[in-house]
Scaffold this active site. Structure first.
Site, PDB file in Angstrom:
ATOM      1  N   LYS A 114       0.710  -1.252   0.001  1.00 15.67           N
ATOM      2  CA  LYS A 114      -0.055   0.216  -0.065  1.00 15.67           C
ATOM      3  C   LYS A 114       0.820   1.468   0.016  1.00 15.67           C
ATOM      4  O   LYS A 114       2.032   1.054   0.619  1.00 15.67           O
ATOM      5  CB  LYS A 114      -0.741   0.049   1.273  1.00 15.67           C
TER       6      LYS A 114
HETATM    7  N1  GLU Z   1      -7.249   0.271  -3.431  1.00 13.70           N
HETATM    8  C1  GLU Z   1      -7.779  -1.029  -3.532  1.00 13.70           C
HETATM    9  C2  GLU Z   1      -8.003  -1.851  -2.427  1.00 13.70           C
HETATM   10  O1  GLU Z   1      -7.806  -1.644  -1.429  1.00 13.70           O
HETATM   11  C3  GLU Z   1      -7.430  -1.732  -4.908  1.00 13.70           C
HETATM   12  C4  GLU Z   1      -6.074  -2.167  -5.002  1.00 13.70           C
HETATM   13  C5  GLU Z   1      -5.631  -2.721  -6.344  1.00 13.70           C
HETATM   14  O2  GLU Z   1      -6.456  -2.732  -7.094  1.00 13.70           O
HETATM   15  O3  GLU Z   1      -4.402  -2.970  -6.373  1.00 13.70           O
HETATM   16  O4  GLU Z   1      -8.382  -3.161  -2.801  1.00 13.70           O
END
Ligand code: GLU
Length: 424
Positions: A114
């Site tokens: 993240k």
């Molecule tokens: N931010 C989204 C999540 O928390 C998508 C992450 C992604 O598609 O890599 O799942």
């Protein structure tokens, strides 16, 4: 502290502690060896950068940016980038770990990561945001890569920011590398169906859970907290499947109409009103806290972390909670909700539709090919249904909540892979 000792009972929880409490409980039930537990709990890499940006008024402002790679055991790490004033290292660490478990639950070949920048994009111009995205990308140039770490949108970012990221990364490589990021505009190799994917997964997992609970969607009511990408798509798609969405909310407050809110009208209103529901006349106004405790069948928290806590959990009347947001329920609230007999489709399962279609986007980019929306939806629906069935079965077999079952499925998969791969 050894991991078999009980977790400290804190009055407030930060997201990392909330994640760790469930991770510890699921590991104990699985009988995970302590040394493997120690490997899986520690983020593989944590990067903090300073990003000096020239603002439109000529002043220079320094922003702090993060990228945490929690794990690369299952494959390249995957996870969004959050632009929000509350972003902190602890939050990004928790969100990165949740991505590891999320990818493992839906069985896609990714580890978890993240990113985030502490900033308020609502108070920044497009030019300032673009410079911030480009500067963040350059600072993370050794981290990102289509086979290493693949970012995506999260709170405060979307296709526009992903396009800038792809462009900046591609400039440094001297060629177009669209598989370095997902959630791009479709003209740049974004997948059809990616925008609605998280909301669609929420709908699919909600219907699967309603079938088990014998709730008929055509007689069911629903309240959705949050009217961003996830909340608005979940509302639209649940309404399309027959549910009466009686309440929605955003930072301007919550809106309630016992006859059901016309979601398409609310979406049009929001889009014409700078992204806000403020002044929406299709429903009366209630407080955000009231929305969570409405007498509805299904509650979808799709806004942010830590909104269902031990302070309000006992008052929740819904029969089913489907977590569109990451970490909306504190671990203390889990217990209260479980004892009340409320079913919860946990975040790492319910909102995994987004990363699933991100995976499809990456696959299409690498193939140099484009799938139809129909193919994307059919395949992601199947993945979501299979993941739900697997988690549900585990929860029945071990007599645990679906949350703990989802962690057990995920941890077991990552631990087994780790053992096969081996270490130093
Ligand atoms: N931010 C989204 C999540 O928390 C998508 C992450 C992604 O598609 O890599 O799942």
């Amino acid at each position: 502290m050894g991991y078999l000792e009980p977790a400290p009972l804190l009055d407030t929880e930060n997201p990392f502690e909330a994640m760790m409490t469930r991770f510890r409980e699921a590991s104990q039930i699985l009988g995970l060896e302590e040394e493997v537990y120690n490997v899986l709990k520690s983020p593989a890499k944590q990067v903090i950068v300073s990003l000096p940006i020239t603002m439109d008024d000529g002043t220079i402002k320094v922003f702090e940016g993060y990228r945490v790679i929690h794990s690369t055991i299952l494959g390249p790490s995957k996870g969004g980038i959050r632009f929000d004033p509350h972003v902190s290292l602890d939050e990004v660490k928790a969100l990165a770990a949740w991505m590891t478990w999320k990818c493992a639950v839906v069985d896609i070949p990714y580890g978890g990561a993240k990113g985030g920048v502490t900033c308020n994009p609502r108070q920044m111009s497009a030019g300032e945001i673009e410079r911030l995205v480009r500067s963040y990308t350059t600072s993370m140039i050794d981290i990102f890569g289509p086979d290493k770490d693949i970012p995506a949108p999260d709170m405060g970012t979307g296709p526009r920011e992903m396009a800038w990221l792809m462009d900046e990364y591609s400039r440094t490589q001297g060629m177009t590398v669209n598989a370095v990021v997902t959630g791009k505009p479709t003209v740049l190799g974004g997948s059809l169906g990616r925008t609605e994917a998280t909301g669609r997964g929420v709908m699919v997992s909600a219907l699967a859970a309603m079938e088990k609970l014998k709730i008929n969607p055509y007689n069911a009511t629903c309240a959705v907290q949050g009217f961003g990408n996830v909340g608005s798509w979940a509302s639209l798609l649940l309404a399309e499947r027959g549910l009466k969405v009686v309440s929605v909310s955003d930072i301007s407050g919550a809106y309630y109409n016992e006859n059901g809110i016309e979601i398409d009208k609310a979406v049009k209103y929001r889009d014409a009103n700078k992204g806000s529901l403020e002044g929406f006349t299709g429903a009366g106004k209630i407080s955000g806290d009231e929305l969570l405790v409405l007498p509805v069948d299904v509650l979808v928290p799709a806004a942010k972390e830590d909104v269902i806590t031990h302070h309000n959990a006992a008052k929740i009347q819904a029969k089913l909670i489907v977590e569109g947001a990451n970490g909306p329920t504190s671990s203390k609230a889990d217990k209260i909700i479980f004892e009340k007999g409320i079913s919860v489709v946990p975040d790492i399962l319910a909102n995994a539709g987004g990363v699933t279609v991100s995976y499809f986007e990456w696959v299409q980019n690498r193939l140099g090919y484009k799938w139809t929306a129909d193919r994307v939806n059919r395949r992601s629906d199947r993945i979501m249904k299979d993941a739900f069935t697997n988690v549900y079965k585990t929860s029945v077999e071990y007599k645990v909540s679906m949350r703990i079952a989802a962690y057990m499925v995920a941890i077991d998969k990552v631990a087994k892979t780790y053992k096969y791969r081996g270490g130093y």
